[in-house]
Design a protein around this motif. Structure first.
Motif, mmCIF file in Angstrom:
data_model
loop_
_atom_site.group_PDB
_atom_site.id
_atom_site.type_symbol
_atom_site.label_atom_id
_atom_site.label_comp_id
_atom_site.label_asym_id
_atom_site.label_seq_id
_atom_site.Cartn_x
_atom_site.Cartn_y
_atom_site.Cartn_z
ATOM 1 N N ALA A 130 0.826 -1.204 0.000
ATOM 2 C CA ALA A 130 0.000 0.000 0.000
ATOM 3 C C ALA A 130 0.866 1.262 0.000
ATOM 4 O O ALA A 130 0.577 2.236 -0.711
ATOM 5 C CB ALA A 130 -0.926 -0.005 1.213
ATOM 6 N N VAL A 131 1.948 1.235 0.791
ATOM 7 C CA VAL A 131 2.845 2.397 0.826
ATOM 8 C C VAL A 131 3.521 2.599 -0.519
ATOM 9 O O VAL A 131 3.667 3.733 -1.003
ATOM 10 C CB VAL A 131 3.897 2.201 1.949
ATOM 11 N N GLU A 132 3.915 1.494 -1.156
ATOM 12 C CA GLU A 132 4.563 1.602 -2.468
ATOM 13 C C GLU A 132 3.607 2.185 -3.512
ATOM 14 O O GLU A 132 3.986 3.050 -4.312
ATOM 15 C CB GLU A 132 5.042 0.221 -2.903
ATOM 16 N N LYS A 133 2.358 1.711 -3.522
ATOM 17 C CA LYS A 133 1.375 2.249 -4.458
ATOM 18 C C LYS A 133 1.101 3.723 -4.186
ATOM 19 O O LYS A 133 0.946 4.513 -5.116
ATOM 20 C CB LYS A 133 0.078 1.445 -4.372
ATOM 21 N N LEU A 134 1.046 4.069 -2.919
ATOM 22 C CA LEU A 134 0.818 5.470 -2.567
ATOM 23 C C LEU A 134 1.947 6.358 -3.060
ATOM 24 O O LEU A 134 1.707 7.465 -3.577
ATOM 25 C CB LEU A 134 0.646 5.589 -1.054
ATOM 26 N N GLU A 135 3.184 5.886 -2.915
ATOM 27 C CA GLU A 135 4.325 6.660 -3.404
ATOM 28 C C GLU A 135 4.288 6.792 -4.934
ATOM 29 O O GLU A 135 4.602 7.850 -5.478
ATOM 30 C CB GLU A 135 5.629 5.989 -2.971
ATOM 31 N N THR A 136 3.893 5.702 -5.625
ATOM 32 C CA THR A 136 3.802 5.769 -7.086
ATOM 33 C C THR A 136 2.757 6.778 -7.532
ATOM 34 O O THR A 136 2.986 7.583 -8.447
ATOM 35 C CB THR A 136 3.461 4.374 -7.642
ATOM 36 N N VAL A 137 1.595 6.752 -6.890
ATOM 37 C CA VAL A 137 0.530 7.700 -7.230
ATOM 38 C C VAL A 137 0.970 9.126 -6.920
ATOM 39 O O VAL A 137 0.680 10.067 -7.679
ATOM 40 C CB VAL A 137 -0.767 7.342 -6.475
ATOM 41 N N LYS A 138 1.697 9.287 -5.824
ATOM 42 C CA LYS A 138 2.169 10.618 -5.455
ATOM 43 C C LYS A 138 3.136 11.170 -6.499
ATOM 44 O O LYS A 138 3.035 12.339 -6.912
ATOM 45 C CB LYS A 138 2.831 10.552 -4.082
ATOM 46 N N LYS A 139 4.088 10.324 -6.939
ATOM 47 C CA LYS A 139 5.045 10.766 -7.957
ATOM 48 C C LYS A 139 4.344 11.069 -9.272
ATOM 49 O O LYS A 139 4.664 12.056 -9.949
ATOM 50 C CB LYS A 139 6.104 9.690 -8.159
ATOM 51 N N TRP A 140 3.386 10.198 -9.650
ATOM 52 C CA TRP A 140 2.659 10.441 -10.901
ATOM 53 C C TRP A 140 1.882 11.741 -10.836
ATOM 54 O O TRP A 140 1.849 12.513 -11.800
ATOM 55 C CB TRP A 140 1.709 9.267 -11.160
ATOM 56 N N GLY A 141 1.226 11.995 -9.716
ATOM 57 C CA GLY A 141 0.460 13.237 -9.577
ATOM 58 C C GLY A 141 1.345 14.476 -9.642
ATOM 59 O O GLY A 141 0.998 15.469 -10.290
#
Length: 382
Positions: A130-141
């Motif tokens: 979940a933390v990894e996905k959150l970081e990916t979404v954060k970078k994409w945003g």
């Protein structure tokens, strides 16, 4: 007398403390008195059996699993008796010789420990994903926000844009060439469809002339000449169709595969250019701001991202330049061959030169499919 004393000693109340150990009460010396009385009786009577029984009672004590906790004292009613087997607590093994408690660990405790450990590991794994996905979404945003801001700035003339004039000119020429080749491909396909319909009509017309030649004796020769002519035209038309189909297939490969692959690389290059300009503008804005500790940390992070996207931009720019060069060389070779084929085949057909038409197909290694080759066999139809 001896039996009554033994019965009293065996049924004497044994207090139980909170840990399950037998308690010793200083004021309760009835057992000791009974032992002394029995010892004196044994000396007089000389009964070794009673002595052994009493010593066994004194050493090992009564079996705790068979005793009862008497709530109302000695001689109480049966309602106050609570069997010790009904008391639930930690499993304890008693050593009769040393009167020590030894905890017993069973299989259930190990299972509980392993299940709790596995559940904790699963929870940690889920949390990590979940933390990894959150970081990916954060970078994409964040990346999307910066690129959108750069696009708006460029369209309104407020932002600067990195431009490679030579490469941009080659890209524009390629896109214009692709549009023109797509038009040629569309017209060549239309010509193929129309010519195919004409060949089919000539084939049907030749069959009709041949049939009428047999049924009309007075016009047998005339119908026969026309039937032979239509059959010859139909044969030459099929040969020409083979050449035109080869031309259409080659142009389609050049336009929709080779050129499209190069344009995909160009699209990646343009996206990299946009990201590079977005992070470059971000670094420039941070450099004009204050120079405190927080700002310097942001500037360092922005410089790292700037160098990463700069390397990506330069690599894709090099890839796009190389592909454009190879595409131009490939396009010249392919079109030189295909245009020569198209010209020779069309000229030979309309000149009625069957030998030259067949020679053209041999020259370009074009093999015609036999009649009915496109139809599935009877095995495939089953």
């Amino acid at each position: 007398m001896t039996d009554s004393i033994m019965s009293k000693a065996a049924t004497m109340e044994i207090p139980i403390n909170s840990n399950g150990d037998t308690g010793t009460l200083p004021e309760d010396d009835s057992l000791e008195q009974a032992a002394k009385l029995q010892w004196s009786l044994d000396e007089k009577v000389g009964s070794s059996r009673g002595t052994r029984d009493l010593q066994q009672v004194m050493v090992s004590g009564p079996n705790l699993n068979e005793t009862s906790i008497v709530s109302g004292g000695y001689g109480g009613t049966a309602e106050g008796i609570i069997p010790t087997s009904s008391i639930k607590g930690p499993a304890v093994r008693y050593n009769a010789e040393f009167n020590k408690r030894i905890p017993v660990t069973g299989f259930g405790s190990n299972m509980h420990h392993s299940s709790s450990s596995s559940s904790m590991m699963a929870e940690q794994t889920t949390r990590g994903v979940a933390v990894e996905k959150l970081e990916t979404v954060k970078k994409w945003g964040l990346n999307t926000y910066k690129c959108t801001k750069q696009i708006i700035s460029e369209r309104f003339g407020r932002g600067s844009r990195t431009v490679d004039l030579e490469l941009e000119a080659q890209i524009e020429v390629l896109r214009d060439t692709k549009r023109k080749y797509e038009n040629v491909l569309r017209l060549a396909r239309a010509l193929t469809n129309h010519f195919y319909n004409m060949v089919q009509t000539q084939h049907a017309l030749g069959d009709s002339f041949a049939e009428l030649s047999q049924k009309s004796p007075e016009l047998r020769d005339e119908f026969g000449y026309n039937a032979e002519t239509q059959k010859l035209l139909c044969k030459n038309g099929e040969t020409l169709l083979g050449a035109v189909n080869f031309f259409v297939s080659s142009i389609n490969t050049l336009v929709n595969k080779t050129m499209e692959d190069t344009l995909m690389t160009i699209k990646l290059y343009e996206n990299a250019r946009l990201e590079f300009d977005a992070y470059r503008s971000d670094l420039e804005e941070l450099s004009l701001g204050p120079r405190d500790a927080v700002a310097m940390a942001r500037i360092d992070a922005a410089q790292q991202q700037y160098h990463v996207h700069k390397d990506k931009y330069e690599r894709l720019r090099s890839d796009a330049t190389i592909k454009l060069k190879f595409l131009e060389e490939n396009k010249v070779k392919v079109m030189h061959k295909q245009l020569l084929l198209f010209h020779n085949a069309i000229s030979a057909y309309f000149a009625g030169n069957q030998q030259q038409l067949e020679q053209t197909l041999k020259q370009f290694s074009i093999k015609l499919k036999p009649p009915g080759a496109d139809k599935p066999s009877w095995l495939e139809e089953q």
